[in-house]
Design a protein around this motif. Structure first.
Motif, PDB file in Angstrom:
ATOM      1  N   UNK A  71      32.814  91.191 -16.438  1.00  0.00           N
ATOM      2  CA  UNK A  71      32.423  90.424 -17.622  1.00  0.00           C
ATOM      3  C   UNK A  71      32.298  91.322 -18.846  1.00  0.00           C
ATOM      4  N   UNK A  72      31.931  92.595 -18.594  1.00  0.00           N
ATOM      5  CA  UNK A  72      31.792  93.535 -19.713  1.00  0.00           C
ATOM      6  C   UNK A  72      33.138  94.106 -20.146  1.00  0.00           C
ATOM      7  N   UNK A  73      34.200  93.709 -19.435  1.00  0.00           N
ATOM      8  CA  UNK A  73      35.514  94.243 -19.768  1.00  0.00           C
ATOM      9  C   UNK A  73      35.724  95.647 -19.220  1.00  0.00           C
ATOM     10  N   UNK A 132      41.339  83.654 -14.114  1.00  0.00           N
ATOM     11  CA  UNK A 132      40.202  83.859 -15.029  1.00  0.00           C
ATOM     12  C   UNK A 132      39.541  85.207 -14.791  1.00  0.00           C
ATOM     13  N   UNK A 133      39.528  85.651 -13.542  1.00  0.00           N
ATOM     14  CA  UNK A 133      38.932  86.959 -13.242  1.00  0.00           C
ATOM     15  C   UNK A 133      39.817  88.068 -13.806  1.00  0.00           C
ATOM     16  N   UNK A 134      41.123  87.891 -13.642  1.00  0.00           N
ATOM     17  CA  UNK A 134      42.052  88.927 -14.112  1.00  0.00           C
ATOM     18  C   UNK A 134      42.085  89.004 -15.627  1.00  0.00           C
ATOM     19  N   UNK A 135      41.805  87.882 -16.275  1.00  0.00           N
ATOM     20  CA  UNK A 135      41.797  87.875 -17.743  1.00  0.00           C
ATOM     21  C   UNK A 135      40.708  88.795 -18.302  1.00  0.00           C
ATOM     22  N   UNK A 136      39.744  89.141 -17.462  1.00  0.00           N
ATOM     23  CA  UNK A 136      38.660  90.014 -17.915  1.00  0.00           C
ATOM     24  C   UNK A 136      38.940  91.495 -17.676  1.00  0.00           C
ATOM     25  N   UNK A 137      40.052  91.806 -16.995  1.00  0.00           N
ATOM     26  CA  UNK A 137      40.307  93.209 -16.664  1.00  0.00           C
ATOM     27  C   UNK A 137      40.438  94.067 -17.916  1.00  0.00           C
ATOM     28  N   UNK A 138      40.119  95.335 -17.744  1.00  0.00           N
ATOM     29  CA  UNK A 138      40.166  96.287 -18.854  1.00  0.00           C
ATOM     30  C   UNK A 138      41.494  96.188 -19.590  1.00  0.00           C
ATOM     31  N   UNK A 139      41.441  96.016 -20.858  1.00  0.00           N
ATOM     32  CA  UNK A 139      42.671  95.994 -21.632  1.00  0.00           C
ATOM     33  C   UNK A 139      43.350  94.632 -21.688  1.00  0.00           C
ATOM     34  N   UNK A 140      42.892  93.702 -20.843  1.00  0.00           N
ATOM     35  CA  UNK A 140      43.534  92.389 -20.813  1.00  0.00           C
ATOM     36  C   UNK A 140      43.128  91.550 -22.027  1.00  0.00           C
ATOM     37  N   UNK A 141      42.017  91.942 -22.663  1.00  0.00           N
ATOM     38  CA  UNK A 141      41.563  91.117 -23.790  1.00  0.00           C
ATOM     39  C   UNK A 141      41.685  91.838 -25.104  1.00  0.00           C
ATOM     40  N   UNK A 162      25.902  67.776  -6.237  1.00  0.00           N
ATOM     41  CA  UNK A 162      27.136  68.251  -6.895  1.00  0.00           C
ATOM     42  C   UNK A 162      26.836  68.868  -8.255  1.00  0.00           C
ATOM     43  N   UNK A 163      27.442  70.029  -8.512  1.00  0.00           N
ATOM     44  CA  UNK A 163      27.332  70.658  -9.826  1.00  0.00           C
ATOM     45  C   UNK A 163      28.689  70.541 -10.492  1.00  0.00           C
ATOM     46  N   UNK A 164      28.726  69.808 -11.602  1.00  0.00           N
ATOM     47  CA  UNK A 164      29.988  69.477 -12.254  1.00  0.00           C
ATOM     48  C   UNK A 164      30.228  70.419 -13.428  1.00  0.00           C
ATOM     49  N   UNK A 165      31.468  70.948 -13.513  1.00  0.00           N
ATOM     50  CA  UNK A 165      31.789  71.883 -14.587  1.00  0.00           C
ATOM     51  C   UNK A 165      32.996  71.408 -15.380  1.00  0.00           C
ATOM     52  N   UNK A 166      32.879  71.415 -16.696  1.00  0.00           N
ATOM     53  CA  UNK A 166      33.976  70.912 -17.528  1.00  0.00           C
ATOM     54  C   UNK A 166      34.989  72.013 -17.846  1.00  0.00           C
ATOM     55  N   UNK A 167      36.044  71.615 -18.561  1.00  0.00           N
ATOM     56  CA  UNK A 167      37.191  72.501 -18.810  1.00  0.00           C
ATOM     57  C   UNK A 167      36.820  73.784 -19.553  1.00  0.00           C
ATOM     58  N   UNK A 168      35.719  73.783 -20.296  1.00  0.00           N
ATOM     59  CA  UNK A 168      35.353  74.973 -21.071  1.00  0.00           C
ATOM     60  C   UNK A 168      34.479  75.967 -20.294  1.00  0.00           C
ATOM     61  N   UNK A 169      34.166  75.636 -19.041  1.00  0.00           N
ATOM     62  CA  UNK A 169      33.291  76.516 -18.262  1.00  0.00           C
ATOM     63  C   UNK A 169      34.012  77.807 -17.891  1.00  0.00           C
ATOM     64  N   UNK A 170      33.329  78.933 -18.074  1.00  0.00           N
ATOM     65  CA  UNK A 170      33.885  80.211 -17.624  1.00  0.00           C
ATOM     66  C   UNK A 170      33.495  80.407 -16.165  1.00  0.00           C
ATOM     67  N   UNK A 171      34.486  80.396 -15.287  1.00  0.00           N
ATOM     68  CA  UNK A 171      34.195  80.462 -13.854  1.00  0.00           C
ATOM     69  C   UNK A 171      33.653  81.835 -13.438  1.00  0.00           C
ATOM     70  N   UNK A 172      34.008  82.869 -14.206  1.00  0.00           N
ATOM     71  CA  UNK A 172      33.493  84.208 -13.893  1.00  0.00           C
ATOM     72  C   UNK A 172      31.988  84.239 -14.183  1.00  0.00           C
ATOM     73  N   UNK A 173      31.588  83.678 -15.312  1.00  0.00           N
ATOM     74  CA  UNK A 173      30.163  83.622 -15.636  1.00  0.00           C
ATOM     75  C   UNK A 173      29.409  82.738 -14.659  1.00  0.00           C
TER      76      UNK A 173
END
Ligand code: FMN
Ligand code: SF4
Ligand code: FES
Lengths: 157, 418
Positions: free
Chosen positions: B364-366, B409-418, B318-329
């Motif tokens: 990831x590059x926006x 989380x994926x959509x948060x990276x879309x162009x202009x979303x950030x 099992x690979x455990x990921x905490x709340x701060x993990x970026x799922x896209x990365x």
């Protein structure tokens, strides 16, 4: 620059032939022995192995190029291979890489000017419970931190 | 959770890798019991025990052994899979480092059951230190007459040879492993008939994982019923489950099938590091679909329950990921792995792994656009079910799970979303 197997290795190869249904099976064992002798696999070694195993050199070369641990180019005396896969990435690999780069003044894929170190990023080393992990030649170093890297580099001189 | 140590029973002893200590704690005591039985009787015991392959697939072991012809005109072989390259998995190395004699004992019994006189252990090239410990144990076993011309005085020859891989994830796939052991590139084979054994230089060959083989002595000595005292009806016994990533105490802890994932993470792993909240768990090595914290909190660690959750048990790493993990990365990290490790035989896999890696990189590059997220799912679709081995379909399952469960989380990276 010609390649010859040591007598000890030639003996090992003969003994191994008894263990396998065909000498063709010995391409990886022979490639490993060559790499241990010269820290890389040269084209001369490929030809010697091909002759020993009665296989076309191209076949041995095809095999040698498939496996990432076989070095077809020279590497430094210490080949530092840092794991970059998920568990290591989650546990501080980036910090360790940054420190290694600063200390050695090279980026992954490069060798240090004195030819002592080569730095490579590799995929999961099967040691995820003690991440971050690196392998220097055949030895694992686990639970790495920048401080630990300093200690390890001290011993690799 | 009750303690359930079958394979890791001797791990805690000092010098547990030596023959002397192994013997003191019952090592090799299953051999005489095995030789008192007919080969087919051993296969029956394994069938009744319900033992399932521990290399990730979970296939019934007894049925696979029964495919090996007992009257084959020529040699049969055993290939032990010690390639252990599935990210998140680091259990077989514990067996090789801490109880190599248990593995040898299992190899002897398995070979006898399938009529093999030559066993090979295919170990990943990076595990050189563990290979040396294992080789020392094999040398000891030869010196003491445990293997060689006569196995412990029985009229049975057995040779065990370690074959060192050289860095190729795909060689863990059983037919690629055998190709590699034939001295070729590790390309998975097209196998038209699933109900036939694998082959090595044309002769029938059994491939089993290290931990599977290391479970055999217990079953033969204590009986199928004793194994079934652990686990569930359809997932009997135990597994060397493992924890890595954001937990306080990462490591390998043997447990019986059917325990709660959350309890396992709490009790053995000491919970999520830094008191943070759980975000996600990859249940059984990187190639199994990711679970959300919600799913992880109600799933049990057995083959059936993980299926119900739309994932698989895999290797139990099992690979455990905490709340701060970026799922896209996190997905990007895995896609780089797959892109690097595809053996390149099948176009959907060779090209697909590159495309998806590229798409996530641009996200990831926006630089990603609205359509990119769906394009990810489209490419993933083309990788599912049109390839020689299950590598590509597994990648497809991983992508789908990340994108559908963490789409925001994926959509948060879309162009202009950030
Ligand atoms: C891409 C891929 C990688 C695999 N890697 C491994 C591995 O590293 N170790 C392993 O035991 N099985 C691995 N397997 C599973 C093997 O193909 C095979 O099913 C297994 O070794 C059989 O043994 P078992 O039934 O005892 O698990 C892999 C399968 C695939 C498709
Ligand atoms: S699916 Fe991928 S890894 Fe498997 S045989 Fe095809 S190209 Fe190779
Ligand atoms: S992810 Fe680094 S050792 Fe497995």
């Amino acid at each position: 620059m010609s390649f010859v197997f040591t007598d000890e290795n030639l003996k090992k190869i003969e003994a191994l032939k008894e263990r396998y249904p065909s000498p063709k099976a010995l391409s990886l064992p022979c490639l490993w022995m060559a790499q241990h002798q010269e820290s890389m696999v040269s084209m001369e070694a490929v030809e010697v192995i091909a002759e020993l195993l009665d296989t076309p050199p191209m076949e041995i070369y095809r095999v040698a190029t498939f496996y990432t641990m076989l070095n077809l180019e020279p590497v430094g005396k210490y080949h530092i291979q840092l794991c970059k896969t998920l568990s290591c990435a989650l546990c501080g690999k980036a910090e360790v890489l940054k420190h290694l780069q600063e200390r050695l003044d090279i980026v992954p894929g490069e060798s240090s000017a004195d030819g002592k170190f080569t730095l490579t990023q590799v995929e999961c080393l099967g040691s995820c419970g003690t991440a971050p992990v690196m392998q220097v030649n055949d030895v694992y170093y686990e639970e790495l931190t920048p401080e630990k890297i300093d200690e390890i580099l001290e011993t690799l001189r | 959770m009750r303690e359930s140590k079958i394979v890791s029973r001797k791990f805690g002893h000092k010098e547990s890798h030596t023959l002397q200590v192994a013997r003191k704690h019952g090592g090799y005591s299953a051999i005489d019991a095995a030789f008192a039985l007919e080969a087919t009787e051993i296969i029956d015991i394994i069938k009744v025990s319900g033992l399932r392959g521990k290399g990730g697939g979970g296939a019934p072991v007894g049925n696979k052994w029964a495919l090996m012809p007992q009257d084959h005109d020529g040699p049969s072989y055993l290939a032990v899979n010690a390639d252990e390259s599935e990210p998140g998995t680091f259990k077989d190395r514990q067996i090789m480092a801490k109880d190599p004699h248990l593995l040898i004992e299992g190899i002897i019994i398995t070979c006898y059951a399938i009529g093999a006189h030559d066993a090979y252990i295919y170990i990943r090239g990076e595990y050189y230190q563990f290979q040396q410990i294992l080789q020392k144990a094999i040398d000891e076993a030869y010196a003491e007459g445990i293997i060689g011309e006569k196995v412990m005085g029985h009229d049975y020859r057995l040779d065990i040879t370690i074959h060192r891989g050289a860095g190729a994830y795909i060689c863990g796939e059983k037919s690629a492993l055998l190709e590699s052991m034939e001295g070729k590139r590790g390309h998975p084979r097209l196998k038209p008939q699933q109900k036939e054994p694998e082959w090595y230089f044309g002769n029938p060959t059994l491939v089993n994982n290290v931990e599977t083989i290391a479970t055999v002595p217990f079953i033969v000595k204590k009986g199928a019923k004793a194994y079934r005292l652990y686990g569930t009806d359809s997932s009997p016994g135990t597994l060397l489950f493992g924890l890595s990533g954001h937990v306080n105490r990462p490591g390998i802890y043997e447990a019986e099938f059917g325990v709660s994932m959350l309890e396992y993470i709490e009790q053995y792993g000491g919970g999520v590091k830094g008191g943070k909240r759980l975000k996600a768990v990859i249940p059984g090595g990187a190639s199994t679909p990711v679970l959300t914290a919600q799913e992880a909190s109600c799933v049990r660690l057995d083959y059936e329950d993980l299926r119900v959750m739309g994932s698989t048990l895999g290797t139990g790493g099992m690979i455990v990921m905490d709340e701060d993990t970026c799922m896209v990365s996190a997905l990007k990290n895995l896609l780089e792995f797959y892109h690097h490790e595809s053996c390149g035989q099948c176009t959907p896999c060779r090209e697909g792994t590159g495309w998806v890696d590229g798409i996530v990189e641009s996200l990831l590059k926006g630089e990603g656009t609205e359509e990119d997220v769906d394009r990810l799912l489209d490419v993933s679709q083309t990788m599912n079910g049109k390839t020689i081995c299950v590598f590509a379909p597994a990648v497809s399952g991983v992508i789908d799970s990340f994108v559908t469960k963490f789409r925001g989380e994926f959509e948060a990276y879309l162009k202009g979303a950030r």
